[in-house]
Design a protein around this motif. Structure first.
Motif, PDB file in Angstrom:
ATOM      1  N   LEU A   8       0.860  -1.183   0.000  1.00 64.35           N
ATOM      2  CA  LEU A   8       0.000   0.000   0.000  1.00 64.35           C
ATOM      3  C   LEU A   8       0.892   1.226   0.000  1.00 64.35           C
ATOM      4  O   LEU A   8       1.919   1.242   0.678  1.00 64.35           O
TER       5      LEU A   8
ATOM      6  N   ARG B  26     -14.423   7.964  10.577  1.00 66.02           N
ATOM      7  CA  ARG B  26     -15.433   8.916  11.024  1.00 66.02           C
ATOM      8  C   ARG B  26     -16.571   8.070  11.571  1.00 66.02           C
ATOM      9  O   ARG B  26     -17.113   7.228  10.863  1.00 66.02           O
TER      10      ARG B  26
ATOM     11  N   CYS C  51     -20.205   8.500  13.309  1.00 59.98           N
ATOM     12  CA  CYS C  51     -21.229   9.491  13.648  1.00 59.98           C
ATOM     13  C   CYS C  51     -22.604   8.856  13.595  1.00 59.98           C
ATOM     14  O   CYS C  51     -22.739   7.689  13.270  1.00 59.98           O
TER      15      CYS C  51
ATOM     16  N   GLU D 226      -7.790  -1.996   8.575  1.00 63.25           N
ATOM     17  CA  GLU D 226      -8.664  -2.868   7.801  1.00 63.25           C
ATOM     18  C   GLU D 226      -9.495  -3.767   8.696  1.00 63.25           C
ATOM     19  O   GLU D 226     -10.718  -3.829   8.593  1.00 63.25           O
ATOM     20  N   SER D 227      -8.826  -4.474   9.598  1.00 60.89           N
ATOM     21  CA  SER D 227      -9.566  -5.439  10.411  1.00 60.89           C
ATOM     22  C   SER D 227     -10.475  -4.729  11.399  1.00 60.89           C
ATOM     23  O   SER D 227     -11.515  -5.255  11.776  1.00 60.89           O
TER      24      SER D 227
ATOM     25  N   GLU E 287     -12.200  -2.068  10.775  1.00 65.42           N
ATOM     26  CA  GLU E 287     -13.450  -1.750  10.098  1.00 65.42           C
ATOM     27  C   GLU E 287     -14.391  -2.945  10.215  1.00 65.42           C
ATOM     28  O   GLU E 287     -15.588  -2.794  10.463  1.00 65.42           O
ATOM     29  N   GLY E 288     -13.838  -4.140  10.019  1.00 67.93           N
ATOM     30  CA  GLY E 288     -14.633  -5.356  10.164  1.00 67.93           C
ATOM     31  C   GLY E 288     -15.184  -5.496  11.588  1.00 67.93           C
ATOM     32  O   GLY E 288     -16.335  -5.847  11.790  1.00 67.93           O
TER      33      GLY E 288
ATOM     34  N   ARG F  57     -18.022  -2.973  12.142  1.00 66.22           N
ATOM     35  CA  ARG F  57     -19.260  -3.329  11.445  1.00 66.22           C
ATOM     36  C   ARG F  57     -19.940  -4.538  12.090  1.00 66.22           C
ATOM     37  O   ARG F  57     -21.163  -4.629  12.104  1.00 66.22           O
ATOM     38  N   ASP F  58     -19.125  -5.455  12.592  1.00 66.84           N
ATOM     39  CA  ASP F  58     -19.698  -6.643  13.242  1.00 66.84           C
ATOM     40  C   ASP F  58     -20.530  -6.227  14.447  1.00 66.84           C
ATOM     41  O   ASP F  58     -21.667  -6.638  14.620  1.00 66.84           O
TER      42      ASP F  58
ATOM     43  N   HIS G 136     -22.989   5.522  11.740  1.00 65.10           N
ATOM     44  CA  HIS G 136     -22.340   5.490  10.428  1.00 65.10           C
ATOM     45  C   HIS G 136     -20.846   5.289  10.601  1.00 65.10           C
ATOM     46  O   HIS G 136     -20.224   5.970  11.425  1.00 65.10           O
TER      47      HIS G 136
ATOM     48  N   VAL H 107     -17.388   5.401   8.526  1.00 65.77           N
ATOM     49  CA  VAL H 107     -16.725   5.766   7.276  1.00 65.77           C
ATOM     50  C   VAL H 107     -15.224   5.544   7.449  1.00 65.77           C
ATOM     51  O   VAL H 107     -14.601   6.174   8.294  1.00 65.77           O
ATOM     52  N   ASN H 108     -14.684   4.618   6.687  1.00 61.48           N
ATOM     53  CA  ASN H 108     -13.246   4.343   6.750  1.00 61.48           C
ATOM     54  C   ASN H 108     -12.528   5.396   5.915  1.00 61.48           C
ATOM     55  O   ASN H 108     -12.613   5.397   4.689  1.00 61.48           O
TER      56      ASN H 108
ATOM     57  N   ALA I 214      -7.761   5.784   3.556  1.00 61.19           N
ATOM     58  CA  ALA I 214      -7.157   6.113   2.268  1.00 61.19           C
ATOM     59  C   ALA I 214      -7.457   7.535   1.827  1.00 61.19           C
ATOM     60  O   ALA I 214      -6.630   8.169   1.166  1.00 61.19           O
ATOM     61  N   MET I 215      -8.602   8.071   2.152  1.00 64.32           N
ATOM     62  CA  MET I 215      -8.963   9.373   1.605  1.00 64.32           C
ATOM     63  C   MET I 215      -8.320  10.540   2.358  1.00 64.32           C
ATOM     64  O   MET I 215      -8.274  11.655   1.823  1.00 64.32           O
TER      65      MET I 215
END
Lengths: 83, 171, 886
Positions: C515, C568, C570, C630-631, C633-634, C637-638, C648, C650-651, C654-655
């Protein structure tokens, strides 16, 4: 190799696009629930290692990045009932 | 001949309930991609970034369900591939089938990188996470010499480019 | 005129020649030497099943010459004989076979121990198929993916019929064949049927024919892989029809493996397809219906038939001018490097010697069912000779058509009815040189089932993968134990069914995709040495680590921290969500402030750390480690889904780019590039504020990993280069220089800051690393709480502590820590501090009765270096944190 899982959002995908999230083993605690320490310990640590159908979680990291629950036969890798 | 180029794009991610997203109105020149039941992307030219975000925000605010619209453009690198040989590029780098209907939206790994693809006949827009955006162009330019690939200058995103080189690769 | 180069000789090539037919025409009959005993071997099956014809072609060893087209300029050489394959001295090992029984390497050369490495070197040299050119660089090959409704494996009568049937039903089909369709079959009714079917199939637009692509495996999915010369085919079909046909039954008797002994179809192919005589005077054994046609083919090619051995039914149909022996059998072949006579057994038990230079055997069929047996999932059906060996053309046609229409798998019976007669003597596994005597010996040693005999003798594990000898193995076991089913069961079939090179297996495979941040090229321009840090490439240094270090401690420096995980979080339930996930108080974080966080899993162990900042009510900015993003985020969400909370996620990893400005002049630099207030009141320590830097909107967070005054500027990644350049330019007179990971490692160690997974293990709790304060046990609920309750009664047995080493160099990371003679731990991180002029480190140290020792000795891994270390109680540099909070 090349076990395929039907992601409800994206369609049939090779299993390499997913992270394995473990076998579903009971409800995790919430602020409302009362915790039985022995049951909680078993839920976190013990695994039955089933030869046959098991219900498990997969995260589609290479696609929609959402979790799904699937029933997989550990002997034949047949995947059923993905939601 | 195969032509590839970076498309300067605006990508707005909309997070809300399924019903609200189902009702998202169209935006001329942008593609609506449903990435998950609770997430919808609007993909358009970079020059429309502000308008696209406003369009999405308006709809979500009116729905009143505490949704969120975020401009995530910087997190993605958009590679547009067009011309004869586009079908072969897909066949080489993706293990996944293209569904019927055009345009098709496909999420999955392309050249081992999580990618979202907007697929037309003879043209594919690959949306690649920015930290890995360098890889697919490299693979096409170096691993597909037999398809005679050519790297064109970056341009504003055009959903369905009218100036498509004579196609032979029907997807 | 085209030629091949064969061991220095130029041999002419005719149209349609394979390498084998060129050699046969030239009279070269010894093509290889066997694996163990260096027995001479020649053409036998001529169908790509047996190992006998393997030669080295254009530097690539183990190429089956019988199915490889000859091409102009090809370099062909035989392998594995000394001094040559023609005259191989190593064939003397046959006379030493009494000392080299099956499994001899487990028995000989193991006592005394030193004998084995010596013996192994010799054995490795002597056994084998061919040399590998270690200087060759494998080509990078690509894959080609297909998604047909039906995949047909094999382009014979049954396969073509299946493809045609499916295409006529409107389905898409991919048909794979390991050679060119029909090329193995001599002219005759079968060949005509194939040619007609092929023409009909080619007229179908939805059939893709893939030739010269041997199928290597059938996997779950289902997935069919086929290795062509320049591409790896990955076929993802809806259903599969396996029509790989049958090979002829392998013959086993003394001398059956001599050059000059052919299987019927093989001899017919050489004579009928290539127009080359297999020999001059042949004894032909007829056991199948089609062998009559083979006999005809041989006679047309000018082979003299010395004797035809056939059962009565077939003998009645022989041409009357051929001498025949009814109901006899061939029991031995004589010769040293080539057949010169055979011994036939008459029905009355007499033995007759028949001089000849060729023996042709058509004894029956062995289905090529390896691929069929590999398939465990999906709709996979066999068609044609692979399920009905010896069936007629019409039967194969019907079989293929029917198989294509099956919508579920019809199970294949592994009956014992079709097993060959039990072999009595001779080489039964020609790939691995296992004789019938070896098999009997292994049985006596107690290896009493097909599976274990296979593993002990290595029978069926060679290039043919049991195609020749698997049935004989089963027959042998069945004879030993006729009443037990499972011992003579077919062994598990596994890929690859045909050999493939590593280049083919790794076709299209991407290793180690690093990356890159938006500043990647900018670092390269600045002379950075990039290196792996987790999945990212990051700047390790820009050429002078000391200069970078001092820039941070004395002036001002920049670091690209864009790899950090950024989220993020929220929505209406954001606060509730984070409060449940983290062990620290989230509700008490004030707007404009951040808090250091640990992330615990359900076992109470730390798996990540980072920071949470509150931007507005229910509007959080969360950062994690670079490798954790990465993990996590998982993970987020879980739990969101499990708790059904309205939040909400928001990963933003990268941005958003992130640049850390660190050093005593950090504030001065920031004030030069922004008109927003950046003083201590506007952005206090652990504070967070929006500032605009040269028109770029940034989130400025005051952090302290390096121990100096620092600001992390999070900004849109598309403007990273612009921001970096603006800062470098504005700081030029302040002595600005960027720093990389090498400098960072020293800086953070001087502060005793822990790096998760560098200094921690999978089971590290906060108490072990001195971060108890970060866990708020008064919170009734957070992930990991029940586990920590349980662990509270177990005091930690070891702790991670800062350790200082006096001297002018530091011990190595990983050095073992000793107290007296007892090993008490090891160093997880260690560097030499240029400022403090001592070694600064973190290490795990065992507690003795709940107490840490005052001193430990670090011993290097070779035991030669010993450093005395003092265990410290806090950071080595600026323990009060005055610089951080300036």
């Amino acid at each position: 190799m090349a076990l395929r899982i039907d992601c409800p959002n994206c369609g049939s995908r090779p299993f390499t696009e997913f992270w394995f999230g473990g076998v579903l083993a009971g409800e995790p605690p919430t602020p409302e629930s009362t915790i039985d320490p022995a049951a909680e310990f078993a839920r976190v640590w013990y695994r039955s290692n089933v030869a046959g159908m098991q219900t498990e979680r997969w995260f589609h990291f290479a696609g929609c990045r959402r979790w799904l629950t699937a029933c997989r036969d550990t002997l034949t890798h047949a995947v059923h009932d993905v939601h | 001949m195969l032509e590839i180029r970076q498309s300067r794009s605006a990508i707005v991610s909309c997070l809300d309930e399924r019903g609200v997203l189902d009702g998202m109105p169209d935006f001329a020149g942008a593609f609506k991609a449903r990435t998950a039941t609770d997430e919808l992307w609007l993909i358009g030219p970079a020059s429309s970034a502000g308008a696209l975000l406003a369009h999405a925000t308006d709809h979500l605010v009116r729905a009143g369900t505490s949704g969120l619209a975020v401009d995530v453009s910087d997190g993605w690198s958009v590679l547009t591939v067009q011309g004869a040989g586009t079908a072969q590029v897909w066949e080489r780098f993706s293990e996944n089938p293209i569904p019927a209907g055009r345009p098709a939206f496909v999420q999955g790994a392309v050249a081992a990188v999580p990618t979202k693809a907007v697929i037309f006949d003879s043209c594919i827009h690959f949306l690649i996470p920015a930290p890995l955006g360098y890889h697919l162009p490299h693979r096409i330019l170096h691993g597909c010499a037999d398809l005679a690939p050519r790297m064109a200058d970056p341009a504003d995103f055009v959903l369905y480019p009218t100036a498509i080189i004579a196609s032979g690769g029907v997807l | 005129m085209t030629f091949i180069d064969f061991e220095g000789r130029k041999l002419p090539v005719r149209d349609g020649d394979t390498v084998a037919s060129v050699l046969q025409r030239e009279g070269v009959t010894v093509l290889s030497r066997s694996f163990k005993y260096h027995r001479p071997r020649g053409l036998y099956c001529v169908s790509g099943d047996c190992p006998n014809c393997m030669v080295t072609v254009d530097g690539e060893p183990a190429v089956r010459s019988c199915i490889t087209p000859a091409a102009d300029g090809q370099r062909v050489a035989r392998a594995n004989g000394w001094p040559s394959v023609e005259h191989d001295v190593l064939s003397m090992t046959w006379f030493m076979r009494w000392a080299l029984p099956v499994g001899f390497y487990y028995k000989l050369f193991t006592m005394p121990r030193w004998l084995w490495p010596f013996a192994q070197k010799i054995i490795s040299r002597v056994a084998g198929i061919g040399p590998v050119d270690l200087t060759s660089k494998p080509e990078k090959l690509e894959r080609r993916n297909h998604h047909p409704d039906l995949a047909v494996l094999g382009g014979g009568v049954a396969g073509l019929s299946a493809a045609l049937s499916a295409a006529r039903d409107g389905e898409s089909v991919v048909l794979l064949d390991e050679g060119m369709i029909g090329e193995k079959v001599a002219p005759g009714p079968v060949r005509s049927a194939i040619d007609d079917l092929l023409q009909a199939v080619r007229a179908q637009s939805r059939v893709t024919i893939v030739e010269r692509s041997p199928v290597t495996g059938v996997y779950e999915g289902p997935l069919v892989t086929a290795a062509a010369a320049k591409v790896l085919h990955m076929v993802h079909p809806g259903r599969i029809v396996v029509a790989t046909g049958a090979a002829e039954r392998h013959a086993v008797f003394p001398g059956s493996d001599l050059p000059g002994v052919w299987l019927g179809r093989g001899a017919a192919r050489m004579a009928g397809v290539h127009g080359v005589r297999p020999g001059k005077q042949a004894v032909v054994v007829l056991g199948t219906e089609e062998s009559l046609a083979h006999l005809e083919t041989l006679r047309k090619a000018g082979v003299g038939i010395k004797l035809a051995v056939a059962p009565a039914a077939l003998a009645a149909r022989l041409p009357t001018d051929i001498p025949s022996l009814v109901d006899g059998q061939v029991v031995q072949a004589n010769g040293r490097r080539h057949v010169k006579s055979v011994v036939v057994l008459t029905p009355t038990g007499d033995r007759r010697v028949v001089p000849c230079d060729t023996l042709v055997l058509s004894l029956g069929f062995t289905p090529r069912d390896g691929l069929l047996r590999q398939a465990r999932q999906g709709t996979v059906n066999g068609a044609g000779q692979v399920v009905s060996p010896g069936c007629s053309v019409d039967e194969a046609r019907a079989s293929g058509t029917q198989a294509a229409q099956q919508r579920s798998s019809v199970p294949v019976e592994q009956s014992v009815a079709n097993l060959p007669p039990v072999p009595e003597a001779g080489i039964v596994c020609i790939c691995e040189d296992v004789s019938v005597g070896d098999l009997a010996c292994a049985w006596r040693e107690g290896y009493t089932s097909t599976e274990i005999l296979k593993r002990y003798t290595t029978m069926t594990m060679g290039p043919c993968q049991g195609q020749m000898c698997h049935a004989h193995l089963r027959a042998f076991v069945r004879q030993q134990e006729p009443n037990v089913q499972w011992t003579s069961a077919a062994t598990t079939a596994r890929p690859p069914a045909r050999g493939l090179t590593l280049a083919q297996a790794s076709a299209g495979f991407d290793h180690h995709l690093e990356l890159r941040t938006a500043l990647h090229d900018r670092h390269l321009e600045a002379g950075a040495r990039m290196g792996w840090a987790g999945a990212w490439h990051r700047a390790e240094n820009y050429g002078d680590v000391l200069k970078e270090y001092w820039a941070v401690r004395r002036q001002v420096s920049l670091m690209d921290v864009g790899t950090l995980g950024k989220f993020r979080i929220c929505g209406p339930d954001a606060t509730e969500f984070l409060d449940r996930l983290y062990p620290m108080h989230v509700r008490t974080i004030r707007e404009g402030r951040s808090r250091y966080t640990l992330m615990l899993n359900e076992a109470g162990y730390i798996f990540d750390d980072g920071m949470i900042a509150l931007l507005a009510p229910n509007e959080f900015f969360v950062s994690t480690t670079s490798s954790g993003a990465e993990s996590i985020e998982g993970w987020f969400r879980d739990w969101k889904e499990t708790w059904k909370l309205k939040v909400h996620i928001v990963n933003q990893t990268a941005m958003l780019g992130a640049i850390n400005i660190a050093g005593p002049h950090a504030r001065e630099l920031l004030s030069r590039v922004s008109t927003d207030p950046v003083d201590n009141a506007a952005i206090p320590y652990a504070g967070i504020a929006r500032v605009t830097v040269r028109g770029i909107s940034c989130l400025a967070i005051r952090v302290g990993f390096t121990g100096e005054l620092s600001y992390e500027l999070h900004h849109p990644a598309s403007r990273s280069v612009e921001l970096w350049n603006a800062l470098m330019e504005a700081g030029a007179d302040l002595g600005i220089a960027p720093h990389g990971l090498d400098a960072l490692k020293v800086l953070r160690l001087e502060k005793g800051h822990v790096i998760i997974s560098q200094d921690t293990d999978f089971d590290t709790t906060a108490g072990k690393i001195g971060l108890d304060w970060a866990i708020k046990m008064e919170k009734p609920f957070f992930i990991g709480r029940p586990s920590l309750d349980r662990l509270a009664s177990i005091p930690p047995a070891k702790k991670l502590v800062p350790i200082r080493f006096a001297g002018d160099s530091a011990p190595d990371e990983g050095a073992q820590l000793m107290v007296g003679d007892e090993r008490v731990g090891y160093l997880t991180s260690c560097r030499y501090s240029p400022l403090l002029k001592c070694g600064v480190s973190l290490g795990w140290v065992k507690l003795a009765s709940g107490v840490l020792p005052a001193q430990v000795v670090a011993v290097s891994s070779n035991g030669k270096r010993r450093d005395v270390g003092d265990i410290a109680t806090g950071p080595f540099y600026d323990p009060e944190g005055a610089k951080l909070r300036a």
